[in-house]
Design an enzyme around this catalytic site. Structure first.
Site, short mmCIF file in Angstrom:
data_model
loop_
_atom_site.label_atom_id
_atom_site.label_comp_id
_atom_site.label_asym_id
_atom_site.label_seq_id
_atom_site.Cartn_x
_atom_site.Cartn_y
_atom_site.Cartn_z
CG HIS A 160 -6.49 4.03 -3.91
ND1 HIS A 160 -5.38 4.77 -3.62
CD2 HIS A 160 -6.04 2.83 -4.38
CE1 HIS A 160 -4.30 4.06 -3.89
NE2 HIS A 160 -4.66 2.89 -4.35
CD GLU A 169 2.73 -0.11 -5.72
OE1 GLU A 169 1.66 0.38 -6.08
OE2 GLU A 169 2.94 -0.58 -4.59
CB CYS A 221 -1.78 -5.09 -11.12
SG CYS A 221 -0.64 -4.48 -9.87
C1 PEP Z 1 -0.74 0.75 -8.45
O1 PEP Z 1 -0.17 1.59 -7.74
O2 PEP Z 1 -0.66 0.73 -9.70
C2 PEP Z 1 -1.58 -0.28 -7.84
C3 PEP Z 1 -2.11 -1.25 -8.55
O3 PEP Z 1 -1.82 -0.17 -6.50
P1 PEP Z 1 -2.89 0.85 -5.89
O4 PEP Z 1 -3.65 1.49 -7.02
O5 PEP Z 1 -3.76 0.09 -4.97
O6 PEP Z 1 -2.02 1.84 -5.19
MG MG Z 2 -0.04 1.26 -5.62
#
Ligand code: PEP
Ligand code: MG
Length: 577
Positions: A195, A437, A508
């Protein structure tokens, strides 16, 4: 001139002077003093305490007017600790009693205090140990005359354009440094999909992570070129190299200008399929870029960033105002994701079962919310209230079982009923979607699709969980492969489930913004992408010259590849056909 290699983040290149963070690396040695040296040593210690206090006051004075209130509270708490007899007077007692140097005495007393805090039942008090470590580090640096910095002493002006060099940065710290307009950052740890890296990309902050300890070659004030595209850092570059990089910076700007001509073009393939390109955001500040590139809406709003760098959770009212601001300033759909705390996304304030949430397999994301209604309920109310002001959808992260969906839907229904009773407006037809996910969710996507209004594939986590590799651990980063056949077949399965149930499926994760995978994803049947806005136009460019029907046929072959290099070759020929 020296080149260091790691993983590159973002497309940019930054050139600037190093600003070295060394907060965790001070190890004071013990030296024994003669009795007549002790008064001078105590005086040296007291001087360091005063110098530290002066530094804190300076940082407080220079805090930007719009800095979160918590930043000042944080600094004030540290200043108070500088007056705490348990830290200061006890360290002086150790110097006097044991005849040791100030650094060693301070570290000894700090370790004693940390042990006491660690044993506390109350998680708020347990966390106090971090404050003790912080203040100790700063005092030690002053005592030892070390030029390096810790993040709580960031000085806005001094930092402008500088390259932050550290062991690691958390997503929250990355947000924090960006406020100070730093040029880039480089770290020993970290991976492209953490992140921290996602935040860096969205903030257009070039970075190189995963330097495997080689940042120790960088000293304060060294001139650095940070090549976020190739993952290279050049230390004290020659004039020739500097000229080449400046030329490259100009080329990047020129390329951006070319892409800007696509902002108003409809996002359509050669064979006429409309492809929806939405944006991911972490904060309201990113809306400017979202509007500039003319995104079709927000496909993922990561609300957890509203909860970071502060000492308590935002209230329902504060959340409502934040969500409403985004919804009203963008007259397009905004998919608001409920709190996805956990893994590497950490909060400063205590909450129940925090420790478990910090494991990627623990009580994170939706699991955490379902176990903590005091976090979940105010957020749902705030999102529903914001839905009265525009097109809002709710999206829940990391669903892994059908029961969780049933539970979420029941809680939302109950929350709507509460609002109705209180005569508070909301959109009764608000759409509710789930993120796919976890492999279990991908496999059961047919079932989930019957209950939900839309699905969104979070490949960052889906890849992590399918391939069993921690997305923030750079030791296994080389195994992180979005084109792994297992990942591709799960993506295909989810897209098919959506088609069968006649609900939209978007993707996403970071994969959506990577142009190397655009054609592959189109070939898998994906029609909704959500990505960092800075990548949107480059992806659109790929879409404009793609033929979806042809790609669908070609991708069948890639799914049948039996090894990674064959897959890579086939994706590469797909991109060049
Ligand atoms: C993902 O896991 O692909 C996602 C978009 O969520 P994050 O990156 O915030 O975990
Ligand atoms: Mg995620």
């Amino acid at each position: 001139m020296l080149s260091l290699f790691g993983s590159g983040i973002g497309r940019g290149i930054a050139i600037g002077r190093a600003y070295v963070l060394k907060n965790n690396e001070i190890e004071p040695q013990q030296s024994n003093l003669d009795a007549d040296q002790i008064p001078a040593e105590i005086a040296r210690f007291k001087k360091a305490v005063i110098a530290t206090e002066t530094q804190y006051k300076k940082v407080l004075r220079q805090l930007p007017a719009d800095a979160p209130k918590e930043s000042a509270a944080f600094l004030n708490a540290h200043m108070m600790m500088l007056k705490d007899p348990l830290l200061v007077d006890e360290s002086i007692n150790i110097i006097r009693r044991d005849g040791v140097n100030a650094e060693f005495a301070l570290q000894t007393q700090s370790n004693n205090l940390v042990k006491v805090f660690e044993k506390m039942q109350d998680s708020y008090l347990r966390n106090k140990k971090t404050d003790v470590q912080h203040i100790t580090n700063r005092l030690l640096r002053n005592l030892m005359g070390i030029v390096s910095h810790s993040l709580d002493e960031l000085d806005g002006e001094e930092l402008r354009g500088r390259i932050i060099v550290g062991k690691d940065l958390s997503p929250a710290e990355t947000m924090f440094i960006k406020e100070h307009r730093v040029g880039a950052f480089v770290t020993d740890l970290g991976s492209q999909i953490s992140h921290t890296s996602i935040v860096a990309r969205s903030l257009k902050l070039p970075a190189v992570v995963g330097l495997h300890g080689s940042s120790k070659y960088i000293n304060e004030e060294d001139l650095l070129v940070v090549d976020g595209m190739r993952g290279i850092i050049i230390l004290n570059p020659s004039d020739k190299v500097l000229r080449e990089y400046k030329a490259l910076q100009r080329e990047i700007k020129e390329r951006e200008r070319q892409l800007n001509t696509l902002t108003r073009r409809a996002s359509k393939t050669q064979d006429g399929h409309r492809i929806q390109l939405m944006a991911n955001i972490e904060t309201v500040a990113e809306l400017k870029e979202v509007k500039r590139v003319n995104a079709a809406g927000i496909g993922l709003y990561r609300t957890e960033y509203l909860f970071m760098n502060r000492s308590q959770a935002p209230s329902e009212l504060e959340q409502f105002k934040a969500y409403k601001r985004i919804v009203t300033s963008l007259d397009k759909t905004v998919v608001i994701r409920t709190l996805d705390i956990g893994g590497d996304k950490r909060l400063d304030f205590p909450y129940p079962q925090k420790k478990s949430s910090e494991s990627p397999l623990g009580l994170r994301a939706l699991r955490l919310c379902l176990n903590n209604m005091e976090l979940f309920k105010p957020q749902l109310r705030a999102i529903l209230r914001a839905s009265a002001f525009g097109k809002v959808a709710i999206m829940v992260p990391m669903v892994s079982s059908f029961d969780e969906i049933t539970q979420v839907l029941a809680i939302i229904k109950q929350t709507k009923a509460d609002l109705r009773r209180e005569k508070i407006a909301y959109d009764p037809r608000i759409r509710i979607g789930g993120m796919i996910e976890v492999p279990a969710a991908a496999i059961m996507a047919d079932l989930f699709a019957e209950k939900l209004d839309f699905l969104s594939i979070g490949t960052n986590d889906l890849i992590q969980y399918t391939l069993a590799i921690d997305r923030v651990d750079d030791a296994v980063n080389y195994l992180y492969d979005p084109a792994h056949p297992a990942v591709l077949s799960l993506i295909k399965h989810v897209i098919k489930a959506g088609e069968k149930a006649n609900i939209p499926v978007s993707l996403c994760g970071e994969m959506a913004g990577n142009v190397n995978y655009t054609r592959l994803l189109l070939g898998l049947g994906l029609k909704n992408f959500s990505m960092d806005a800075t990548y949107l136009l480059a992806v659109k460019e790929r879409i404009l010259d793609a033929d979806m029907a042809k790609l669908r046929k070609q991708v069948g072959q890639i799914l049948r590849s039996d090894n990674a290099s064959q897959t890579r070759d086939r994706i590469s020929s797909l991109n060049h056909s």
